[in-house]
Design an enzyme around this catalytic site. Structure first.
Site, PDB file in Angstrom:
ATOM      1  N   THR A 236       0.851  -1.190   0.000  1.00 33.20           N
ATOM      2  CA  THR A 236       0.000   0.000   0.000  1.00 33.20           C
ATOM      3  C   THR A 236       0.884   1.236   0.000  1.00 33.20           C
ATOM      4  OG1 THR A 236      -1.743   1.214   1.187  1.00 33.20           O
ATOM      5  CG2 THR A 236      -0.229  -0.060   2.532  1.00 33.20           C
TER       6      THR A 236
ATOM      7  N   HIS B 155       2.549 -11.838  14.178  1.00 29.25           N
ATOM      8  CA  HIS B 155       3.642 -12.373  14.995  1.00 29.25           C
ATOM      9  C   HIS B 155       3.450 -13.864  15.303  1.00 29.25           C
ATOM     10  CE1 HIS B 155       7.261 -11.953  17.078  1.00 29.25           C
ATOM     11  NE2 HIS B 155       6.999 -10.934  17.892  1.00 29.25           N
TER      12      HIS B 155
END
Length: 522
Positions: free
Chosen positions: A441, A493
């Protein structure tokens, strides 16, 4: 007096643009706020509108030409006369009147045969398996209107794409069964067309012809002469064109007319409320100005975006790591080879192709970033489909550029341009919206200096690019002014550890700061 038509101010990270489409030609009459030309950059399409009523003088840059910020691409002769003179206009009006009479006679003659014509159902198209229902977005015709074969009747909005429903034959829209905002299913009947029927508009053609001569301003008010910006302003204040008195050329409504109308309406309301409150003392402080509000239901796309963003925040262990990159080597490379690249491939060399190439190489080195979680399994992908975030009038979408490892810089630029245009026009298909292993993006085109992008599930990472800005940097013990850009990698994560995320980001940084590495595969 001649008014210059200029390219708008481009963001710092966008070096130049391309003339995509001229909507007018030399000698055409134009009205204030009318869209004249579309200018295409790496990710967005900019509209350039007329500053005043007049006539298009000279067009300096044709479609396909590369232009810079604030470059003059044409001129408007304010209050000038178009190529056709008054005599031609009169003769055209006479011709139109005679054509209208001939059409009216032909229609009257065939009315008896047509009125009892076959009925054709207007149906919702077949929806993809993953889409259970859709919403009626916009009816472009109303009951009783004449329609022609292949004319777009209605836009139907699904979670991510807009489908057009066209007329199967000439006729009259006899009935609308579902209004705008209604939820509908696949193959559901939403209207009916009487084949070959005559609409209300055909019966009053004589009246409309005389009305055009006697009251042009009234017809212009409700016609397409109202510019897009004026239409938007009317919609914002819940007004129709007939509510506002136009002071522009031929009675056209300008933005100033709408603003004046809103202001005067606000003052009237204020005066009324003041007269009522004079007799009643109040402890509340007096307020002034326009304090109206408007409630608009979310579009289906906006609801889907909101739902997915919340899911991403609530169902992933999202973390963001940052770095910065010196963009001078790429900027120098583009400056050296831009013209030659454009002549050879027919497209400008932008920054996005370098970003995609660097990301693909980094994904090869860190396969966890290209993987996704499915239940208790980790799915590793041996292909490189990159989602490109594209801003559209309906919201942010992420169409997919497939097999990026097999594409050249020119093919990547062409692919991104095609997706951006389809996104702007609402033409993206479900196949183009689904899939993707990683997202890029670029908020820099809007001026964003730093951000923390949100994951695009089921993907495990997203890379945010930002505004390229000159900053003082320490280089070999000396201070230098360099064009720097922040990189932000948000990742899940649960699947990607700090070592992999930082290693991935540093790889992207090194490849962008030394683009020859992309060619040498080092």
């Amino acid at each position: 007096m001649a008014i210059e038509i200029k390219v708008p101010e481009l963001p710092e990270s966008v070096a130049d643009g391309t003339i995509a489409t001229w909507h007018v030609k030399e000698g055409d009459k134009v009205s204030r706020d009318q869209n004249l030309v579309d200018i295409e950059t790496d990710k967005v399409v900019l509209e350039v509108v007329a500053e005043a009523d007049g006539v298009i003088g000279k067009i300096n840059a044709e479609e396909g030409a590369t232009v810079k910020s604030k470059e003059v691409i044409g001129s408007i002769e304010e209050g000038g006369a178009a190529k056709s003179d008054d005599k031609e206009e009169k003769s055209e009006k006479k011709a139109e009147k005679s054509e209208d009479k001939a059409e009216e006679k032909a229609e009257e003659k065939s009315d008896a045969d047509d009125d009892s014509g076959e009925t054709i159902e207007v149906k919702v198209p077949e929806l993809p398996e993953s889409v259970s229902e859709a919403t009626i977005a916009t009816w472009h015709v109303k009951a009783g209107d004449k329609v022609s074969r292949d004319q777009n009747l209605v836009d139907i909005e699904t979670d991510k794409v807009v489908l057009e429903v066209v007329a199967e034959a000439d006729g009259v829209l006899a009935e609308i069964l579902h209004d705008e905002g209604a939820n509908v299913g696949a193959k559901e009947v939403i209207g009916k067309i009487t084949k070959g029927g005559s609409g209300a508009s055909s019966k009053s053609s004589k009246e409309s012809a005389s009305n055009e001569e006697s009251n042009d301003s009234g017809s212009d008010k409700d016609a397409d002469a109202v510019s897009p910006s004026v239409r938007r302003l009317l919609a914002e204040h819940d007004l129709s064109a007939s509510d506002v008195k136009g002071t522009g050329k031929d009675g056209r409504i300008t933005k100033e007319d709408v603003e004046k109308h809103v202001k005067s309406a606000g003052e009237k309301k204020e005066a009324k409320s003041e007269s009522k409150s004079e007799s009643k003392p109040s402890s509340q402080p007096a307020v002034s100005g326009d304090r109206t509000q408007k409630r608009v239901p979310m579009t289906r796309l906006r609801k889907t975006i909101a739902k997915r963003l919340l899911e991403a925040k609530n169902s992933t262990a999202m973390l963001t790591t940052f770095n910065e990159v010196n963009m001078k080597p790429i900027m120098d490379l583009r400056k050296t080879y831009q013209k030659e690249f454009e002549d050879r491939h027919g497209i400008r060399l932008g920054f996005m192709s370098f970003y995609v190439k660097a990301v693909v190489e980094a994904l090869k080195r860190f396969p966890e970033v290209n993987a996704s979680i499915d239940g208790d399994d980790i799915v590793y992908h041996n292909y490189f489909d990159v989602s490109i975030a594209v801003s559209t009038p309906r919201g942010l979408v992420t169409p997919v550029l497939r097999d990026c490892d097999k594409l050249s810089l020119a093919e990547i630029e062409n692919g991104i341009k095609e997706l951006a245009i389809k996104g702007r026009d609402g033409k993206l298909t479900m196949d183009e919206m689904q899939g993707g292993n990683f997202t890029i993006t670029n908020g820099g085109v809007f001026g964003s200096l730093l951000s923390t992008p949100i994951l695009n599930p089921p993907q495990s990472a997203i890379l945010g690019m930002h505004k390229i800005q000159d900053r003082p940097m320490a280089v070999d013990g000396k201070v230098e002014i360099l064009p720097m850009m922040y990189l932000a990698l948000s990742y899940d994560h649960r699947i990607i550890d700090g070592k992999e995320s930082v290693g991935f980001l540093v790889t992207v940084k090194n490849l962008l700061e030394d683009p020859q590495r992309l060619l040498l595969d080092i």
